[in-house]
Write an enzyme that holds these catalytic residues in place. Structure first.
Site: not given
Ligand code: 13P
Length: 263
Positions: A13, A15, A98, A100, A170, A176, A216
């Site tokens: 992803n 982002k 997601h 976010e 997740e 992150g 992560s």
């Molecule tokens: P990270 O791997 O940067 O923690 O992000 C995970 C994520 O949100 C994948 O959709």
């Protein structure tokens, strides 16, 4: 990764990162290191890069995905992108719900439900994200949150309609942050999700449903995560922006011989 019913799936992803030129360079680097016979691989790229990356990856064993979609097939929805537009640009996959988007853009279980319908209608594979916040985990609400999110997401679907759907667990506190869920912790959540899908929808659907872990994931923790029997893959954020690290994740070494990828 224990069931032959579930082919491993590793998705990146990206982002809101990378220009078009950077996207193309990264996609090509990943493609160059991606062999046939490995897990299913998807790159969920920014909307601006979908068409060009899909064109560059034609004939390669990598699916291109969007990171969201609108639930209507078309209309006056300024700034939104429809499933059929994603499919037309070369997408085969779409991330939905997601954390976010839930946190920053008001995504709800109801909109997730509508978006799954739209994605399936456009022939896209939905990757439906669920997961608890740190606060919810500390208050022992993890199972309740997962159950509510999955119930809402799959409301009014018949089991057969959901056969292609992928879930991504997740935990918000692991995204992150560099804090990965311990493999046993992730396995526990995945088992709960699978059992809930079996109980609320259908045993067969649950047995075949791929449940990815995200939060992560890195080259140095993917093997231990993928050794857990109910982890069927990974949704990778930060580390999917570095070709060598992402390729190592794709080449995870599952612990038991004959399971996942033989090396
Ligand atoms: P990270 O791997 O940067 O923690 O992000 C995970 C994520 O949100 C994948 O959709």
């Amino acid at each position: 990764m224990s069931s032959p019913l579930r082919k491993p799936f590793i998705a990146g992803n990206w982002k809101m990162h990378l220009t078009l030129a950077e996207s193309l360079a990264l996609a090509k680097e990943v493609a160059a290191g991606c062999a046939e016979g490995g897990p299913d691989v998807a790159l969920c790229v920014p909307f601006t890069a979908v068409a060009a990356v899909a064109e560059a990856l034609k004939g390669r064993p990598i699916l291109v995905g969007g990171q969201d979609l609108h639930w209507e097939p078309q209309g006056a929805f300024t700034g939104e992108v429809a499933g059929r537009q994603l499919a037309d640009a070369g997408c085969r996959v779409a991330i939905i719900g997601h954390s976010e988007r839930r946190r920053c853009f008001g995504e709800t279980d109801e909109t997730v439900n509508k978006k799954i319908k739209a994605a399936l209608g456009a022939d896209l594979i939905p990757i439906v994200c669920v997961g608890e916040t740190l606060d919810e985990r500390e208050q022992q609400k993890t199972y309740r949150v997962l159950e509510t999110q999955i119930r809402g997401a799959f409301m009014n679907f018949a089991p057969d309609e959901l056969a292609r759907v992928i879930i991504a667990y997740e935990p918000v506190w692991a995204i992150g942050t560099g804090k990965t869920a311990a493999p046993a912790q992730a396995q526990d959540a995945h088992t709960f999700i699978r059992k809930y899908v079996a109980r609320s929808l259908q045993e067969k659907l649950a047995a075949g449903m791929r449940i990815l872990y995200g939060g992560s994931v890195k080259a140095d923790n993917v093997d231990a995560l993928m050794a857990e029997p109910d982890l069927d893959g990974a949704l990778v954020g930060g580390e999917s922006l570095k070709a060598a690290n992402f390729l190592r994740i794709i080449r995870f070494k599952a612990a038991a011989p004959g399971i996942g990828q033989a090396r």
